[in-house]
Structures are given as structure tokens and as C-alpha cells.
Design an enzyme around this catalytic site. Structure first.
Site: not given
Ligand SMILES: *Cc1c(COP(=O)(O)O)cnc(C)c1O
Length: 395
Positions: A39, A137, A172, A230, A274, A321-323
Site C-alpha cells: 500500500k 479501527r 490486525h 501480511r 526564512y 524551504c519548500m524546495d
Molecule cells: C499496513 C498493514 C499491514 C502491514 O504492516 P507492517 O507493520 O508494515 O508490517 C498489515 N496489515 C494491515 C491490515 C495493515 O493495514
């Protein structure tokens, strides 16, 4: 080629990506599948490139946060199964099916609406039911016995809804990366999850993919790997926290580089940037570097962070700064315009880590890498050779 070298760029080492994948694969039980979490543009590393790499290495699944991220992978030719971990508008049932994208289902209402739209379009949608065992969540609340019983009933109804293929069930962890401080809570979360899954099994509902482990759990609770893990941050060679007990050898895959765009010698008392927050104490050599907060380099690092020039640390002086920003390179000999500046990474044996910058601006490594701006091209290296470039502005 090499046009990127003119300003600021991120170097991504595909050998490190492969090394991390293999190291994790070896530490996770053989029977557990690997879901690579890519992601947020693969945590800023460039999702198309990173997905192709993990696909080549044998990743079983990918996880993304939303439909657009999933579609981006399909459009890039990725055929590995993809799970959307977060919210997708229910009206997209048809597209989910068309592109073979699996969807997390995290409430009975959401399930009803998604099922309705799937039916209306005459398609089936693959779903992974999300249980909330302690994150508070998304997911069916499952944090005590009463909630667990209700979650099981709801999960059963969801699994039997029209036009769904129940492919997975997951939860999770909130504190799997906090060692002793998180152990009791993580065990309780795992227990709630297992109880719910076992009850569903008793009712004759077997959901093939049970998964709950993020990076922290992959390392410290391998016994919780179930059918699939995951993992996210460790794929990129970074640790989920400093408290992980079971360290494995990981290689940070990304380095951020820029150059000295201008060098000037100033008198003592010169006001830099700045707000005139910094004045030189003596005559100084000031190097301007073309990176700023619009590149994802936090303004909170003003007057705090350092960068490497010729392997030596040079402090940022004045506001970012920004850039652009300014370094005091007075103590470094032989600096010239065009020299490479290492924002994080390693130069001549010295290292500035993502974690060092993150702690200076009160955040975590995850945020620092995700925020690297889209005007910073990603340059891919394998065996020390540049093999590709991802330019978001001028693709
Ligand atoms: C982002 C996420 C992960 C991965 O988490 P890490 O700490 O980067 O391994 C796994 N499961 C869910 C639901 C997540 O949102």
C-alpha cells in the site's frame, strides 16, 4: 538517462528488496503464505516496480489500501491475488470482480450493500472478513466473549450472503512490535481471533485463509503466522519498532540523495533562510541543496537534522524551504557544486538512518518513507547498476 541526477532522487536497491523477502520467507513457517503489503506506493518505493519484484520472488498475495492502488497493479500487469485492506465504495463490486481483487469486509452493513451491488451486477466478489480483536479501527467487534459470539454470528451471515466467495478471515495487531509491553494484549487478540475462527469451523464454515501477522508479529510471534502473514515495513528493510526481540538481517532498500546546487562563502552574522532564525557564528561555507518540504523532507527538521557530504555530517542551518535548504559545510574540505548529498543512506561508510530523521521530527520510519514526494524520481538498482527509473511527474 541520468537526467534525474540533476536534482533529488531516491535510490532503491532491488538486491536489498530480494534479500529482505528471502530473509522473511525463511523466518516464517513454510506452510504460511506471504502477503506483501505494498500500500501507499509500496511505502514510497514505487508500487509497480516493487510488485513486479516480489511477484518474481514468489509472493503469494499483495495487500493495498484502496481500489486505485489495486487497479494500478493490475494495469501494470500484476496477476498475483490482491486484497484491499480498507474501504472500497460498494458500487465498485463489478470492478472488484472484473479485476480479480479481493475486498476486506468489516461490518455487516457494508457486507449487505456490497453483496447487493454484486448481485445487481451479476458478479461474485471474493471477500476477507475482518475481525476487530483490539485495534478498534475496522472489523466486526470481537474484543470479549459476548462480542466474539456476535461477531461469529455476523461472520456466518456474511459468508452466506449472495454473490460472495469467502476466501479469508483476518485481524490486525495493535502492539505486536512492543515486546513485553505488548505481549499480553497480542496474545489476547490472537486468542479472540482463534476462538471466532474455531467456532465458525464448528458450524461447518471453513474459510481457507486465516491471517493476522504484521511485520512485528512475523518477527516476534512466528507461531501466529497461520495460513498467511501480511508483512509491510520489513520488506523494505526497516524495523517496525526499536523493541523487536527477534532481529533478522534486513537491508534498508531506499536511500535519498541530492546535490550541492550552490556554494557560497559568507561572513559571520549572515542570516540564513526564512525568518532569519540562524546566523553564522564565523565566516562559513553554505551549501544550498535542492530538496525541501515539498519533496517530503519535513520542515520540522530545520536546524536539527544533518546530511552527508563526502561521508561527513553537515548540519542544516536555518529553515527548510519548500524546495531548498542550506547546509553548513565549513568543516568539510573540498566540497564543490554538484557533489552528492546523502539525505538518508550511506556515504563513505557513514550512515544517516530513516529512524534518525524520524525521531528528530517526532514520527516513525513508516511516515518518513511514505511521505517522500512524488516529484522525487525513484531510481532502481540491481547489482550496483541502474536498471530503471520511475518518474511520477513526467512518466
Ligand atoms: C499496513 C498493514 C499491514 C502491514 O504492516 P507492517 O507493520 O508494515 O508490517 C498489515 N496489515 C494491515 C491490515 C495493515 O493495514
Amino acid at each position: 538517462m541520468n537526467s534525474f541526477l540533476k536534482r533529488t532522487w531516491a535510490e532503491i536497491d532491488l538486491n536489498a528488496i530480494a534479500h529482505n523477502y528471502r530473509a522473511i520467507r525463511q523466518s516464517v513457517p513454510l506452510h504460511s503464505k506471504m502477503m506483501c503489503v505494498i500500500k501507499a506506493d509500496a511505502y514510497g518505493h514505487g508500487a509497480q516496480w516493487i510488485a513486479k519484484e516480489y511477484e518474481r520472488l514468489g509472493a503469494d498475495w499483495f495487500a493495498v489500501s484502496n481500489f486505485a492502488e489495486a487497479l494500478q497493479l493490475r494495469n501494470a500487469g500484476v496477476t498475483t491475488p490482491i486484497l484491499i485492506l480498507g474501504y472500497t465504495p460498494v458500487e465498485m463490486a463489478k470492478e472488484l470482480s472484473e479485476y480479480h481483487i479481493s475486498q476486506a469486509v468489516f461490518s455487516e452493513d457494508y457486507a449487505k450493500h456490497l453483496s447487493y451491488h454484486a448481485q445487481k451486477s451479476g458478479v461474485t466478489v471474493r471477500i476477507h472478513i475482518k475481525l476487530d480483536t483490539g485495534m478498534t479501527r475496522i472489523g466486526l467487534m470481537c474484543q470479549d466473549d459476548i462480542q466474539c459470539a456476535q461477531a461469529v454470528d455476523a461472520a456466518e451471515r456474511i459468508a452466506k450472503m449472495d454473490s460472495f466467495v469467502p476466501e479469508g478471515i483476518f485481524t490486525h495487531f495493535a502492539v505486536a512490535d512492543e515486546a513485553e509491553d505488548g505481549e499480553a494484549y497480542t496474545l489476547t487478540q490472537f486468542h479472540c481471533f482463534n476462538q471466532a475462527v474455531e467456532e465458525l469451523e464448528r458450524r461447518g464454515l471453513h474459510i481457507p485463509l486465516r491471517h493476522c501477522s504484521n511485520s512485528g508479529a512475523c518477527l516476534d510471534y512466528p507461531q501466529m503466522s497461520l495460513d498467511m502473514v501480511r508483512c509491510g515495513i520489513i520488506l523494505y528493510g526497516l524495523m517496525p519498532s526499536s523493541k523487536i526481540r527477534n532481529q533478522i538481517d534486513l537491508h534498508p532498500a531506499m536511500q535519498l540523495k541530492s546535490i550541492v546546487s550552490l556554494l557560497k562563502t559568507v561572513e559571520s552574522g549572515a542570516a540564513v533562510s526564512y525568518g532569519r532564525t540562524y546566523h553564522t557564528k564565523d565566516a562559513a561555507q553554505i551549501a544550498t541543496v535542492p530538496i525541501g518540504y515539498a519533496d517530503g523532507y519535513s520542515r520540522n527538521l530545520s536546524d536539527r537534522a544533518q546530511m552527508l557530504v563526502h561521508g561527513r555530517r553537515a548540519p542544516i542551518v536555518g529553515r527548510i524551504c519548500m524546495d531548498q535548504l542550506m547546509l553548513d559545510v565549513s568543516s568539510i574540505k573540498g566540497v564543490r557544486e554538484g557533489d552528492i548529498v546523502t539525505v538518508f543512506g550511506t556515504d563513505h561508510g557513514s550512515t544517516i538512518s530513516v529512524e534518525e530523521l524520524s525521531s528528530l521530527c517526532g514520527t516513525i520510519n513508516y511516515e518518513t518513507i511514505c511521505l517522500i514526494g512524488k516529484r522525487v524520481p525513484r531510481i532502481y538498482y540491481r547489482d550496483g547498476k541502474m536498471v530503471g527509473e520511475l518518474d511520477y511527474i513526467c512518466p
